[in-house]
Design a protein around this motif. Structure first.
Motif, short mmCIF file in Angstrom:
data_model
loop_
_atom_site.label_atom_id
_atom_site.label_comp_id
_atom_site.label_asym_id
_atom_site.label_seq_id
_atom_site.Cartn_x
_atom_site.Cartn_y
_atom_site.Cartn_z
N ARG A 1 2.88 1.92 16.59
CA ARG A 1 3.30 0.65 15.64
C ARG A 1 2.03 0.21 15.23
O ARG A 1 1.03 0.21 15.76
CB ARG A 1 3.90 -0.45 16.45
N ARG B 1 11.22 -10.25 13.94
CA ARG B 1 10.77 -9.17 14.84
C ARG B 1 11.50 -9.22 16.13
O ARG B 1 11.94 -8.26 16.63
CB ARG B 1 9.23 -9.37 15.26
N ALA C 1 12.95 -4.72 6.79
CA ALA C 1 12.46 -3.12 7.31
C ALA C 1 11.54 -2.79 6.11
O ALA C 1 10.87 -1.78 6.31
CB ALA C 1 13.71 -2.46 7.48
N ARG D 1 6.63 -8.08 6.48
CA ARG D 1 6.62 -7.76 7.91
C ARG D 1 5.13 -7.17 8.62
O ARG D 1 4.79 -7.35 9.63
CB ARG D 1 7.37 -6.44 8.18
N ASP E 1 5.04 -3.27 13.78
CA ASP E 1 6.17 -2.45 13.01
C ASP E 1 5.90 -0.84 13.29
O ASP E 1 4.83 -0.36 13.32
CB ASP E 1 5.65 -2.84 11.47
#
Length: 342
Positions: free
Chosen positions: A194, A288, A334, A339, A252
């Motif tokens: 991530r 999140r 998404a 993000r 992410d």
């Protein structure tokens, strides 16, 4: 001649002076006292046998047979010792589990200062190779191609052994070709990667029993002279693993097979977030949490706000974006560059 059951071998293959004298008397055919302790020991060890033709006398056991009997006895003891040695790790793990159950986990060692990069590399390689279930790594800085390629076989071997490998990078790492290649190879082996667009600690935690982390001076700055701290202190390892999990939940997923979002470059040559983001920092944290599968009550507890406040923030953001459902909101999140904002 029946086999003698020598359960344990003698401490030495040599006869004592008394045993040797008794043995010689038997060879001369002399009558021996059955109650004699030395004679009883020679019989127990299969060195002498009662003479069935003449009561009170004893005959020697053929020496090849004595040798085979003593050898077999020693081999049985060695087999028992080998089995006992093989069982030690499981025994220690059982004791360790009981200590953890009752919150009694003394540290086996303190915290060691590793003063050189080669020392850190050697220790991390050794530790990763012994990993049993989990490797957590966060790398906030740029990793040079040589380091990435050198670490790949080690990390890949761990992932293929079934060890859960999780790695956290800065968002800017998505633009690094060598790093993208490393991520693609590791994720195919089952690892998870991530990215996070904020500062976090550089660390490695293995099985929550070993941890490597940066050396900080009293002013809070990283000490550039020292390489890293290494600890097996369970409390410290647990704390660092918890820190990693907090960063991980806000990060992410990086799935190279999908179309990676690479930030656009502005005039200064550096990737920049959107000038006027739709979401607030609180709303991004809430989103999140939703993506991580948390309900509003749990998310609110983490933010130190009420469940009602979380619900209100979600509704406010839906209205701002013109969405009717949370599912639409999470789909937008998404694929949104927001993000990647802190």
């Amino acid at each position: 001649m029946a086999d003698q059951d020598i359960s344990t071998p003698p401490n030495t293959s040599r006869l004592t002076a008394e045993e040797l004298e008794t043995y010689r008397r038997a060879l001369r055919g002399e009558e021996l006292d059955p109650a004699d302790a030395t004679l009883a020991e020679l019989i127990r060890r299969g060195i002498l046998l009662p003479n069935t033709h003449e009561v009170g006398t004893y005959v020697p056991t053929p020496y090849p047979y004595v040798e085979s009997q003593l050898t077999a006895a020693v081999q049985r003891v060695l087999a028992q010792a080998t089995e006992a040695l093989a069982g030690i790790p499981a025994h220690v793990r059982e004791l360790e589990a009981e200590q953890q159950r009752y919150n009694h986990c003394p540290s086996p060692v303190g915290t060691l200062l590793l003063n050189s990069v080669p020392t850190v590399n050697a220790e991390t390689i050794r530790t990763v190779q012994t990993a049993e279930f989990e490797i957590l790594t966060s790398q906030p800085g740029h990793r040079r191609p040589k380091i990435l390629k050198g670490a790949l076989p080690r990390d890949l071997e761990a992932a293929k052994r079934g060890v859960k490998v999780r790695t956290l990078y800065k968002t800017s790492g998505r633009m690094n070709a060598t790093q993208r290649e490393w991520v693609a190879t590791m994720t195919r082996a089952g690892a998870q990667v991530r990215t996070l667009n904020e500062d976090f600690l550089r660390l490695i935690v293995v099985d929550r029993k070993h941890a490597f982390f940066e050396v900080f001076d009293d002013d809070g700055q990283v000490n550039q002279q020292a390489a890293a701290w290494y600890t097996q202190d369970r409390a410290v390892c647990a704390l660092l693993a918890a820190h990693f999990r907090l960063q991980w939940e806000r990060a992410d997923p990086w799935v190279p097979e999908a179309n990676d979002w690479v930030p656009e470059e502005r005039d200064g040559g550096e990737p920049q977030p959107e000038d006027h983001p739709v979401t607030s920092k609180m709303q991004r944290t809430i989103l999140r949490g939703i993506v991580a599968g948390k309900n509003h009550k749990v998310i609110g507890k983490g933010l130190d706000v009420s469940e009602r406040t979380v619900t209100a923030q979600v509704a406010k953001l839906r209205n701002a974006l013109g969405f009717e459902t949370v599912m639409q909101l999470t789909h937008w999140w998404a694929t949104s560059p927001e993000r990647l904002l802190p």
